[in-house]
Design a protein around this motif. Structure first.
Motif, PDB file in Angstrom:
ATOM      1  N   TYR A   9       0.871  -1.104  -0.048  1.00  0.00           N
ATOM      2  CA  TYR A   9       0.079  -0.078  -0.047  1.00  0.00           C
ATOM      3  C   TYR A   9       0.813   1.170   0.062  1.00  0.00           C
ATOM      4  O   TYR A   9       1.647   1.343   0.550  1.00  0.00           O
ATOM      5  CB  TYR A   9      -0.852  -0.141   1.004  1.00  0.00           C
ATOM      6  CG  TYR A   9      -1.950  -0.886   1.501  1.00  0.00           C
ATOM      7  CD1 TYR A   9      -2.405  -1.483   0.408  1.00  0.00           C
ATOM      8  CD2 TYR A   9      -2.641  -0.887   2.716  1.00  0.00           C
ATOM      9  CE1 TYR A   9      -3.650  -2.450   0.640  1.00  0.00           C
ATOM     10  CE2 TYR A   9      -3.769  -1.591   2.781  1.00  0.00           C
ATOM     11  CZ  TYR A   9      -4.299  -2.483   1.733  1.00  0.00           C
ATOM     12  OH  TYR A   9      -5.297  -3.180   1.975  1.00  0.00           O
ATOM     13  N   GLU A  10       0.196   2.064  -0.717  1.00  0.00           N
ATOM     14  CA  GLU A  10       0.958   3.522  -0.663  1.00  0.00           C
ATOM     15  C   GLU A  10      -0.179   4.330   0.079  1.00  0.00           C
ATOM     16  O   GLU A  10      -1.293   4.252  -0.391  1.00  0.00           O
ATOM     17  CB  GLU A  10       1.465   4.289  -1.958  1.00  0.00           C
ATOM     18  CG  GLU A  10       2.446   3.539  -2.534  1.00  0.00           C
ATOM     19  CD  GLU A  10       2.960   4.154  -3.777  1.00  0.00           C
ATOM     20  OE1 GLU A  10       2.415   5.414  -4.190  1.00  0.00           O
ATOM     21  OE2 GLU A  10       3.732   3.488  -4.571  1.00  0.00           O
ATOM     22  N   THR A  11       0.226   5.084   0.998  1.00  0.00           N
ATOM     23  CA  THR A  11      -0.757   5.949   1.923  1.00  0.00           C
ATOM     24  C   THR A  11      -0.579   7.435   1.603  1.00  0.00           C
ATOM     25  O   THR A  11       0.349   7.887   1.378  1.00  0.00           O
ATOM     26  CB  THR A  11      -0.866   5.680   3.297  1.00  0.00           C
ATOM     27  OG1 THR A  11       0.445   5.895   3.850  1.00  0.00           O
ATOM     28  CG2 THR A  11      -1.118   4.307   3.698  1.00  0.00           C
ATOM     29  N   LYS A  12      -1.771   8.311   1.688  1.00  0.00           N
ATOM     30  CA  LYS A  12      -1.679   9.580   1.469  1.00  0.00           C
ATOM     31  C   LYS A  12      -1.289  10.145   2.850  1.00  0.00           C
ATOM     32  O   LYS A  12      -2.153  10.127   3.857  1.00  0.00           O
ATOM     33  CB  LYS A  12      -2.993   9.983   1.033  1.00  0.00           C
ATOM     34  CG  LYS A  12      -3.634   9.519  -0.400  1.00  0.00           C
ATOM     35  CD  LYS A  12      -5.102   9.944  -0.251  1.00  0.00           C
ATOM     36  CE  LYS A  12      -5.596   9.138  -1.875  1.00  0.00           C
ATOM     37  NZ  LYS A  12      -7.037   9.464  -1.940  1.00  0.00           N
ATOM     38  N   PRO A  13      -0.300  11.176   2.975  1.00  0.00           N
ATOM     39  CA  PRO A  13      -0.009  11.540   4.209  1.00  0.00           C
ATOM     40  C   PRO A  13      -1.168  12.325   4.746  1.00  0.00           C
ATOM     41  O   PRO A  13      -1.308  12.444   6.334  1.00  0.00           O
ATOM     42  CB  PRO A  13       1.022  12.481   3.826  1.00  0.00           C
ATOM     43  CG  PRO A  13       1.809  11.887   2.599  1.00  0.00           C
ATOM     44  CD  PRO A  13       0.534  11.445   1.813  1.00  0.00           C
ATOM     45  N   GLU A  14      -2.024  13.187   4.164  1.00  0.00           N
ATOM     46  CA  GLU A  14      -2.921  13.920   4.684  1.00  0.00           C
ATOM     47  C   GLU A  14      -4.102  12.943   5.268  1.00  0.00           C
ATOM     48  O   GLU A  14      -4.941  13.228   5.908  1.00  0.00           O
ATOM     49  CB  GLU A  14      -3.640  14.843   3.615  1.00  0.00           C
ATOM     50  CG  GLU A  14      -4.217  14.129   2.433  1.00  0.00           C
ATOM     51  CD  GLU A  14      -3.463  13.841   1.416  1.00  0.00           C
ATOM     52  OE1 GLU A  14      -3.845  13.458   0.199  1.00  0.00           O
ATOM     53  OE2 GLU A  14      -1.957  13.762   1.624  1.00  0.00           O
ATOM     54  N   MET A  15      -4.031  11.659   5.026  1.00  0.00           N
ATOM     55  CA  MET A  15      -5.142  10.751   5.210  1.00  0.00           C
ATOM     56  C   MET A  15      -4.890  10.078   6.829  1.00  0.00           C
ATOM     57  O   MET A  15      -5.397   9.050   7.314  1.00  0.00           O
ATOM     58  CB  MET A  15      -5.405   9.662   4.405  1.00  0.00           C
ATOM     59  CG  MET A  15      -6.007  10.137   3.142  1.00  0.00           C
ATOM     60  SD  MET A  15      -7.534  11.111   3.428  1.00  0.00           S
ATOM     61  CE  MET A  15      -8.677   9.605   3.730  1.00  0.00           C
ATOM     62  N   SER A  50       4.579   5.898   5.172  1.00  0.00           N
ATOM     63  CA  SER A  50       4.137   6.216   3.809  1.00  0.00           C
ATOM     64  C   SER A  50       3.477   4.995   3.158  1.00  0.00           C
ATOM     65  O   SER A  50       3.259   5.197   2.124  1.00  0.00           O
ATOM     66  CB  SER A  50       5.412   6.602   3.052  1.00  0.00           C
ATOM     67  OG  SER A  50       6.232   5.759   2.801  1.00  0.00           O
ATOM     68  N   SER A  78      -3.696   5.457  -1.359  1.00  0.00           N
ATOM     69  CA  SER A  78      -3.673   6.021  -2.680  1.00  0.00           C
ATOM     70  C   SER A  78      -3.389   5.063  -3.771  1.00  0.00           C
ATOM     71  O   SER A  78      -3.664   5.378  -4.765  1.00  0.00           O
ATOM     72  CB  SER A  78      -2.695   7.140  -2.456  1.00  0.00           C
ATOM     73  OG  SER A  78      -1.471   6.658  -2.202  1.00  0.00           O
ATOM     74  N   ARG A  79      -2.491   3.956  -3.482  1.00  0.00           N
ATOM     75  CA  ARG A  79      -2.277   3.106  -4.663  1.00  0.00           C
ATOM     76  C   ARG A  79      -1.783   1.933  -4.136  1.00  0.00           C
ATOM     77  O   ARG A  79      -1.544   1.597  -2.857  1.00  0.00           O
ATOM     78  CB  ARG A  79      -0.990   3.552  -5.060  1.00  0.00           C
ATOM     79  CG  ARG A  79      -0.704   2.602  -6.543  1.00  0.00           C
ATOM     80  CD  ARG A  79       0.709   3.498  -7.255  1.00  0.00           C
ATOM     81  NE  ARG A  79       1.039   2.561  -8.154  1.00  0.00           N
ATOM     82  CZ  ARG A  79       2.415   2.325  -8.289  1.00  0.00           C
ATOM     83  NH1 ARG A  79       3.212   2.779  -7.662  1.00  0.00           N
ATOM     84  NH2 ARG A  79       2.718   1.260  -9.227  1.00  0.00           N
TER      85      ARG A  79
END
Length: 90
Positions: A9-15, A50, A78-79
């Motif tokens: 997983y790639e994560t969105k920092p704002e999430m 991240s 995010s991905r």
């Protein structure tokens, strides 16, 4: 040598605040798949995180986890990618 499946997983920092809110449901899913014996390792990547990865025994288990994970369903991820991995040490 054995085949495993890695879910990345790639994560969105704002999430991150949303991830903290959803973590109990996400953790319950992790625990369920681990108890079934199809999730052998899981963890976050980086500080602050991240991304994350999990190692599954089958592609089907990785895809099943992905389809019902609150982090995916609620937009924290995010991905994502599922890779076949040939593990040398077992």
């Amino acid at each position: 040598m054995s085949t495993r499946w890695v879910l990345h997983y790639e994560t969105k920092p704002e999430m991150l605040p949303k991830a903290r809110e959803l973590f109990p449901r996400h953790r319950a899913r992790i625990d369920e798949f681990h108890a079934r014996g199809v999730l052998t390792m899981v963890g976050t990547l980086g500080k602050p995180p991240s991304g994350a990865m999990g190692v599954f025994t089958t592609q089907e288990a990785a895809e099943e986890f992905l389809k019902g994970d609150p982090f995916v369903l609620e937009g924290v991820v995010s991905r994502h990618t599922v890779w076949e991995w040939s593990e040398i040490f077992t």
